[in-house]
Design an enzyme around this catalytic site. Structure first.
Site, PDB file in Angstrom:
ATOM      1  N   ARG A 296       0.930  -1.161  -0.029  1.00 27.60           N
ATOM      2  CA  ARG A 296      -0.092   0.029  -0.258  1.00 27.60           C
ATOM      3  C   ARG A 296       0.844   1.213   0.023  1.00 27.60           C
ATOM      4  O   ARG A 296       1.828   1.233   0.845  1.00 27.60           O
ATOM      5  CB  ARG A 296      -0.855   0.120   1.095  1.00 27.60           C
ATOM      6  CG  ARG A 296      -1.964  -1.026   1.070  1.00 27.60           C
ATOM      7  CD  ARG A 296      -2.997  -1.031   2.121  1.00 27.60           C
ATOM      8  NE  ARG A 296      -3.802  -2.351   2.195  1.00 27.60           N
ATOM      9  CZ  ARG A 296      -4.735  -2.523   1.432  1.00 27.60           C
ATOM     10  NH1 ARG A 296      -4.908  -2.063   0.453  1.00 27.60           N
ATOM     11  NH2 ARG A 296      -5.042  -4.264   1.453  1.00 27.60           N
ATOM     12  N   ASP A 297       0.380   2.171  -0.805  1.00 31.29           N
ATOM     13  CA  ASP A 297       1.061   3.448  -1.046  1.00 31.29           C
ATOM     14  C   ASP A 297       1.061   4.331   0.463  1.00 31.29           C
ATOM     15  O   ASP A 297       0.109   4.122   1.043  1.00 31.29           O
ATOM     16  CB  ASP A 297       0.530   4.402  -1.936  1.00 31.29           C
ATOM     17  CG  ASP A 297       1.422   5.753  -2.279  1.00 31.29           C
ATOM     18  OD1 ASP A 297       1.962   5.380  -3.571  1.00 31.29           O
ATOM     19  OD2 ASP A 297       1.585   6.459  -1.723  1.00 31.29           O
TER      20      ASP A 297
ATOM     21  N   GLU B 298       8.634   9.878  -8.449  1.00 33.44           N
ATOM     22  CA  GLU B 298       9.539  10.328  -7.107  1.00 33.44           C
ATOM     23  C   GLU B 298      10.528   9.066  -6.906  1.00 33.44           C
ATOM     24  O   GLU B 298      11.403   9.534  -6.094  1.00 33.44           O
ATOM     25  CB  GLU B 298       8.761  10.560  -5.998  1.00 33.44           C
ATOM     26  CG  GLU B 298       7.847  11.714  -6.290  1.00 33.44           C
ATOM     27  CD  GLU B 298       6.638  11.897  -5.153  1.00 33.44           C
ATOM     28  OE1 GLU B 298       6.958  11.059  -4.014  1.00 33.44           O
ATOM     29  OE2 GLU B 298       6.031  12.715  -5.344  1.00 33.44           O
ATOM     30  N   VAL B 299      10.409   7.932  -7.114  1.00 32.83           N
ATOM     31  CA  VAL B 299      11.038   6.685  -6.760  1.00 32.83           C
ATOM     32  C   VAL B 299      11.416   6.176  -7.903  1.00 32.83           C
ATOM     33  O   VAL B 299      10.719   5.642  -8.805  1.00 32.83           O
ATOM     34  CB  VAL B 299      10.319   5.934  -5.777  1.00 32.83           C
ATOM     35  CG1 VAL B 299      11.196   4.800  -5.526  1.00 32.83           C
ATOM     36  CG2 VAL B 299       9.730   6.552  -4.485  1.00 32.83           C
TER      37      VAL B 299
ATOM     38  N   HIS C  80       0.997   2.215 -10.091  1.00 33.67           N
ATOM     39  CA  HIS C  80      -0.002   2.453  -9.213  1.00 33.67           C
ATOM     40  C   HIS C  80      -1.338   1.907  -9.621  1.00 33.67           C
ATOM     41  O   HIS C  80      -1.792   2.015 -10.675  1.00 33.67           O
ATOM     42  CB  HIS C  80      -0.331   4.175  -9.194  1.00 33.67           C
ATOM     43  CG  HIS C  80       0.957   4.872  -8.863  1.00 33.67           C
ATOM     44  ND1 HIS C  80       1.099   5.626  -7.525  1.00 33.67           N
ATOM     45  CD2 HIS C  80       2.243   5.297  -9.428  1.00 33.67           C
ATOM     46  CE1 HIS C  80       2.138   6.299  -7.495  1.00 33.67           C
ATOM     47  NE2 HIS C  80       2.827   6.015  -8.637  1.00 33.67           N
TER      48      HIS C  80
ATOM     49  N   ASN D 282       4.353   6.390 -13.629  1.00 35.35           N
ATOM     50  CA  ASN D 282       4.961   7.726 -13.990  1.00 35.35           C
ATOM     51  C   ASN D 282       6.539   7.521 -14.692  1.00 35.35           C
ATOM     52  O   ASN D 282       7.082   6.549 -13.795  1.00 35.35           O
ATOM     53  CB  ASN D 282       5.046   8.527 -12.752  1.00 35.35           C
ATOM     54  CG  ASN D 282       3.667   9.093 -12.237  1.00 35.35           C
ATOM     55  OD1 ASN D 282       2.826   9.125 -13.239  1.00 35.35           O
ATOM     56  ND2 ASN D 282       3.494   8.893 -10.962  1.00 35.35           N
TER      57      ASN D 282
ATOM     58  N   HIS E 168       7.244   1.004 -10.992  1.00 34.98           N
ATOM     59  CA  HIS E 168       6.016   0.718 -10.172  1.00 34.98           C
ATOM     60  C   HIS E 168       4.662   1.363 -10.769  1.00 34.98           C
ATOM     61  O   HIS E 168       4.726   2.381 -11.519  1.00 34.98           O
ATOM     62  CB  HIS E 168       6.235   1.486  -8.582  1.00 34.98           C
ATOM     63  CG  HIS E 168       6.520   2.795  -8.636  1.00 34.98           C
ATOM     64  ND1 HIS E 168       7.613   3.402  -8.816  1.00 34.98           N
ATOM     65  CD2 HIS E 168       5.847   4.028  -8.572  1.00 34.98           C
ATOM     66  CE1 HIS E 168       7.655   4.963  -8.830  1.00 34.98           C
ATOM     67  NE2 HIS E 168       6.407   5.171  -8.591  1.00 34.98           N
TER      68      HIS E 168
HETATM   69  P1  DGP Z   1       6.018   8.163  -7.985  1.00 40.13           P
HETATM   70  O1  DGP Z   1       5.478   9.664  -7.845  1.00 40.13           O
HETATM   71  O2  DGP Z   1       5.232   7.555  -9.295  1.00 40.13           O
HETATM   72  O3  DGP Z   1       7.293   7.966  -7.987  1.00 40.13           O
HETATM   73  O4  DGP Z   1       5.141   7.613  -6.769  1.00 40.13           O
HETATM   74  C1  DGP Z   1       5.801   7.219  -5.478  1.00 40.13           C
HETATM   75  C2  DGP Z   1       5.065   6.474  -4.734  1.00 40.13           C
HETATM   76  O5  DGP Z   1       5.477   6.028  -3.598  1.00 40.13           O
HETATM   77  C3  DGP Z   1       4.218   7.752  -3.887  1.00 40.13           C
HETATM   78  O6  DGP Z   1       2.819   7.698  -4.147  1.00 40.13           O
HETATM   79  C4  DGP Z   1       4.429   7.493  -2.642  1.00 40.13           C
HETATM   80  C5  DGP Z   1       5.046   6.188  -2.473  1.00 40.13           C
HETATM   81  N1  DGP Z   1       6.089   6.022  -1.375  1.00 40.13           N
HETATM   82  C6  DGP Z   1       7.027   6.595  -1.196  1.00 40.13           C
HETATM   83  N2  DGP Z   1       8.164   6.355  -0.245  1.00 40.13           N
HETATM   84  C7  DGP Z   1       7.125   5.192   0.237  1.00 40.13           C
HETATM   85  C8  DGP Z   1       7.606   4.489   1.439  1.00 40.13           C
HETATM   86  O7  DGP Z   1       8.589   4.470   2.175  1.00 40.13           O
HETATM   87  N3  DGP Z   1       6.599   3.259   1.890  1.00 40.13           N
HETATM   88  C9  DGP Z   1       5.262   3.309   0.875  1.00 40.13           C
HETATM   89  N4  DGP Z   1       4.485   2.304   1.257  1.00 40.13           N
HETATM   90  N5  DGP Z   1       5.269   3.993  -0.355  1.00 40.13           N
HETATM   91  C10 DGP Z   1       6.162   5.010  -0.502  1.00 40.13           C
END
Ligand code: DGP
Length: 118
Positions: free
Chosen positions: A28-29, A94-95, A101, A86, A99
């Protein structure tokens, strides 16, 4: 340096894992934008969609199949949902670990809304 998602996959930092096999993990996000917001990631550390090779295509298909199955088990398949991947800066990534969503559980707005702050 390992991305935050590699640490989650390795179990080094906690996450609410909803699915795991050798190739794909889903959790889960941490900042959900809807009642259901799950991230489906490959265990292979592919940074972005631009780094996906043709040999990775079965893996990408598996990510979508896992998303489909989670949508069903979360009870959002009939109403529908959104799948988003993304890519890099302009895509809002961001990461830097691929991934997908899975977002649902409410009616979602327009796919692209507003202007990003540069
Ligand atoms: P993006 O912007 O597409 O790279 O989405 C990255 C998503 O990752 C964002 O919706 C928040 C989520 N996220 C970032 N850090 C963590 C984490 O430490 N744990 C979890 N479960 N989600 C995270």
């Amino acid at each position: 340096m390992a991305s935050i998602f590699e640490l989650i996959i390795a179990g080094d930092i906690p996450a609410d894992i909803v699915y795991r096999d050798e190739e794909v993990v889903a959790f889960r996000d941490i900042k959900p934008v809807a009642p259901v917001h799950v991230l489906i990631v490959p265990t292979k550390p592919i940074p972005t969609t631009d780094d996906v090779s043709d040999a990775d295509l079965p893996l990408i298909g598996r990510m979508y199949a896992v998303a489909r199955d989670i949508a069903r088990s979360e009870g959002i398949a009939d109403d529908g949902y959104r799948l988003v991947m993304n890519c890099r800066d302009h895509g809002g990534q961001e990461v830097a670990h691929l991934h997908l969503h899975l977002i649902g559980g409410r009616r979602l707005g327009p796919m692209v809304g507003g202007e990003a702050a540069d």
